[in-house]
Design a protein around this motif. Sequence first.
Motif, PDB file in Angstrom:
ATOM      1  N   ALA A 206     -14.199  93.950  30.864  1.00 22.00           N
ATOM      2  CA  ALA A 206     -15.474  93.480  31.428  1.00 22.00           C
ATOM      3  C   ALA A 206     -16.486  94.611  31.534  1.00 22.00           C
ATOM      4  O   ALA A 206     -17.702  94.417  31.312  1.00 22.00           O
ATOM      5  CB  ALA A 206     -15.224  92.857  32.800  1.00 22.00           C
ATOM      6  N   ASP A 207     -16.018  95.823  31.861  1.00 19.35           N
ATOM      7  CA  ASP A 207     -16.934  96.947  32.036  1.00 19.35           C
ATOM      8  C   ASP A 207     -17.647  97.338  30.737  1.00 19.35           C
ATOM      9  O   ASP A 207     -18.674  98.028  30.771  1.00 19.35           O
ATOM     10  CB  ASP A 207     -16.176  98.176  32.573  1.00 19.35           C
ATOM     11  CG  ASP A 207     -16.024  98.125  34.080  1.00 19.35           C
ATOM     12  OD1 ASP A 207     -16.407  97.091  34.666  1.00 19.35           O
ATOM     13  OD2 ASP A 207     -15.504  99.098  34.656  1.00 19.35           O
ATOM     14  N   SER A 208     -17.095  96.908  29.610  1.00 15.71           N
ATOM     15  CA  SER A 208     -17.704  97.289  28.325  1.00 15.71           C
ATOM     16  C   SER A 208     -19.036  96.607  28.077  1.00 15.71           C
ATOM     17  O   SER A 208     -19.727  96.925  27.090  1.00 15.71           O
ATOM     18  CB  SER A 208     -16.734  96.974  27.174  1.00 15.71           C
ATOM     19  OG  SER A 208     -15.597  97.814  27.248  1.00 15.71           O
ATOM     20  N   VAL A 209     -19.436  95.709  28.970  1.00 15.39           N
ATOM     21  CA  VAL A 209     -20.776  95.127  28.846  1.00 15.39           C
ATOM     22  C   VAL A 209     -21.834  96.224  28.982  1.00 15.39           C
ATOM     23  O   VAL A 209     -22.950  96.110  28.431  1.00 15.39           O
ATOM     24  CB  VAL A 209     -20.975  94.007  29.898  1.00 15.39           C
ATOM     25  CG1 VAL A 209     -21.057  94.587  31.307  1.00 15.39           C
ATOM     26  CG2 VAL A 209     -22.207  93.169  29.586  1.00 15.39           C
ATOM     27  N   GLN A 210     -21.480  97.309  29.693  1.00 13.29           N
ATOM     28  CA  GLN A 210     -22.415  98.424  29.842  1.00 13.29           C
ATOM     29  C   GLN A 210     -22.592  99.170  28.519  1.00 13.29           C
ATOM     30  O   GLN A 210     -23.664  99.722  28.237  1.00 13.29           O
ATOM     31  CB  GLN A 210     -21.905  99.380  30.916  1.00 13.29           C
ATOM     32  CG  GLN A 210     -21.805  98.738  32.302  1.00 13.29           C
ATOM     33  CD  GLN A 210     -21.049  99.604  33.286  1.00 13.29           C
ATOM     34  OE1 GLN A 210     -21.120 100.825  33.210  1.00 13.29           O
ATOM     35  NE2 GLN A 210     -20.311  98.969  34.199  1.00 13.29           N
ATOM     36  N   ARG A 211     -21.542  99.203  27.701  1.00 15.42           N
ATOM     37  CA  ARG A 211     -21.666  99.825  26.375  1.00 15.42           C
ATOM     38  C   ARG A 211     -22.656  99.028  25.515  1.00 15.42           C
ATOM     39  O   ARG A 211     -23.457  99.604  24.763  1.00 15.42           O
ATOM     40  CB  ARG A 211     -20.305  99.894  25.692  1.00 15.42           C
ATOM     41  CG  ARG A 211     -19.319 100.844  26.357  1.00 15.42           C
ATOM     42  CD  ARG A 211     -17.962 100.799  25.653  1.00 15.42           C
ATOM     43  NE  ARG A 211     -16.985 101.684  26.259  1.00 15.42           N
ATOM     44  CZ  ARG A 211     -16.764 102.945  25.882  1.00 15.42           C
ATOM     45  NH1 ARG A 211     -17.477 103.468  24.889  1.00 15.42           N
ATOM     46  NH2 ARG A 211     -15.861 103.676  26.483  1.00 15.42           N
TER      47      ARG A 211
END
Length: 885
Positions: free
Chosen positions: A74-79
């Motif tokens: 989920a945190d890869s949305v920042q990438r």
Amino acid sequence: MGVRYLGYLSLVEIDPKAPYYPKFEEAGIRTLGENLDWGTKLVDLTDPNWRPFFLSMAMEIHAKGFKGFFLDTADSVQRLAKIQPEKSSEFTSSLVEIVKALRQLYPESEIVVNRGFEQLDSWSDSINGVLAESVFAAFDPVTKEYYDVAPEDSQWVLDHLMRAKNAGLDLYVLDYISPSKLGRAWEVERMIRDFGAVPFISTPDLQGDSSLVQEFKRKILVLYGHDPKLEEIPQIASPLDAAAHSLLQATLEWMGYEFEYQCIIDGLPLPERLEDFAGIILDDSLNVPLEDELDFAHWLNKNKQAGRKLIFLGGYPFDDEVSLQTAFEHLALKSGGDWPSPVTSAELVVHDREMMDFELKAEAQSVDFHDTTSPPGAQIHLRLQDVSSELSKTRFYDAVYTCSWGGAILSPYLGFDVSEESSLLYVNIAKFLTKIFPSEHWPVPDVTTCDGLRIFYSHIDGDGFTSGSTVIRDSICGEVLYEKVLKDFPYPITVSIIESTLKSQLLDQEAKDIERYEGVARKIFSLPHVEPASHSYSHPYIWDLDNLEAQKDLYETLNLQLKLTARYPAIDLKREIQGSLDYIRKELVPADKPPTIMLWSGNCRPTPETVALADAAGVENMNGGDTVICNRYPSLSNIAGKVISMRGRLQILASNQNEYMYTNGWLGPYFGGFSQVIETFEKTESPVRFKPVNVYYHFYSADRPASLNALQEIYAWCGKQELHAMTATEYASLVRDSHYTQMYQIGMNRWTMINEGKLRTIRIANDLGYPDIVASRGIVGFNRHDNWTYIHTDGSPRVELALAQAPPSYAYLQTSDAPLEIKEVTAHDLAFTVGKRSAKVKIVQLPADREISVNIGGQSTTMHTDRVGTLSVALEPKTTFQISF
């Protein structure tokens, strides 16, 4: 076992190595770059094909039976936002909508998200839990090194997890620690739990390898016997005759280990098959075929290198000099040659009196002298020196020692035969074994105790059922036992019959008595507390029909002598077992009360193939074993093991012997003989609770007043004790369950026990602490006795035990003398239902000398605690009980 499996789904990244990647490419979904750390591609969340593709994978997972979904990356949305900042809000809203769509599709499934803290407020009502990786300890995929997370970074994650906790979500933490860093793993595990999260400690491959989880290997292999073609060697007929059984088994079982027997004629198991074994015992009876000795020497070395401990009993099982020297080189033993040689004079030069002189003082004995010394660094407990005047060199014989790979108790110091029935031990077996195998610092599955009280069970072999009795004129023993014992018996009791005797098929019986005999049996079996059992069809004295020659001279006949009209010319094992069980089920018992156990007759030595027939019939089995320790037979060698395990079959052994053994083969004395079993009960209770209380006898104990009085005195003694009563089948089932129980250490002071839930007691040494019942799972309460804490479970197949240094500050179940079905155990509530038998229950740690509100059978009432805060209550069968603290 209550484990919930979640299927893995990646929200933002796609792995080109994943099996579903070709379908992903076929769908034509856009990607917007790569995560070089893990070699994955970043999915464009705004692509209209991504959500249906994602949900289709979820459908496949759900169809396979998974209970929910674990959502990763989920945190890869920042990438994605860094790659296309102008679409940042679109990426975030698309991510949230995917999770909400998954919840709408599967409203009952469990959903856990890895991090995703920025979206927490948006989807907290759509998920059940949050997992955070690398909170305290992490792994760098580039340098391939483990490292500790900086405190400020840890705190940032913990702050976000607290937000999730306040939102009512479950918390999970996955940290990465090298398997070699057990202390660090336990430290991190404790920090995670203290925060209120469930810890996972693993390696980056996530294949279950963890330094945190350690299984205690509980199996011990016993090699015994020899090729029966070697007629010059006395054949050992059964594992029950092995020195390992009489010398070591009961103690090692008490320490938490389980024996598996293998006769050398069946070959050697591959070392790989022994991965779950902690050690190997080379029995005194072992004689390896000469042509196999060299392979055997190398086999021992492979097991030694794998860390399995080796114990030699009696001697070293080699006749070939090359094989012997090969084995000695592997084990770092030293030999001066001369194997063995006569000795005219010897003296003890090392005599460890803390280890030796246990039941009998060790003296120097002039025996055939094996000039051998133990490995460097070994603890020598008994060393002899040959001091014969004609010696040209010094010769030593290390008869008892322990070392890095195990140890040895060599002849003639296994024990001294006082009589045919009893031996005395030179070696303190418990001290010897605890130097080799870990003990007292891990929880042990215990078969002596249930719900905090010592187990009591009683069973009757069918011999003498139809014999005349002098207690009541013109009566048979079955009638007398019914009137004088069974009719008003306050406990469950297991009663067996021999089919042929009830059918009047013996040579001295008359057909007109069949109705009388079967009528008495039906009356006995109709009693609600009586459990029906079979004692065979014709009472075989020998169950190993393939080896009759070696045993037949021990008995006048192979079974009871039947009339020709019985049409039974030879023993048929299936008829003895399945046939007799069918007879009882069809002719003697109520429809809802079938026989559930086979009680072996005669020498009580069934082969594994014979035991398999009982298994196939769907019943338990019991009998055998010679536990007769008492003032007359005081040695610990007179305590038998609990089970014989061989070729995948278990023979459950009776916890002590019957009146035949205590009365010199039923020659007397009849009162003072069997009453000695009370001494057995006492000696197997203190200083160590080795056995439950087992009143085991035959119907012929009712054939004269003296023997019946002995029986009544024994039961009167039992009635004065605090015991947990059960049937023989229930006891046999929990012994079977204990044999296969798995025990894991999952953290500092945390353990997991896995079994079928029939074995419900774990024993720990008092100095390990107290059960933290609320922090545990499936733990109901405990009771301390002598130096041990007996912890009872609720019968769950997976139990988690957490230990604390202080006793609980809340109430808990201390004891029950009958089974309970636990409904709830918390720091504030205890609720249960009594089983089929009435129960006396003790709840402790309540306010002292106070009126307490309870609910019994749906009705509210009050009860008064005693001056130390104990509530004692007697409850009828099927009664519900609830108390709130």
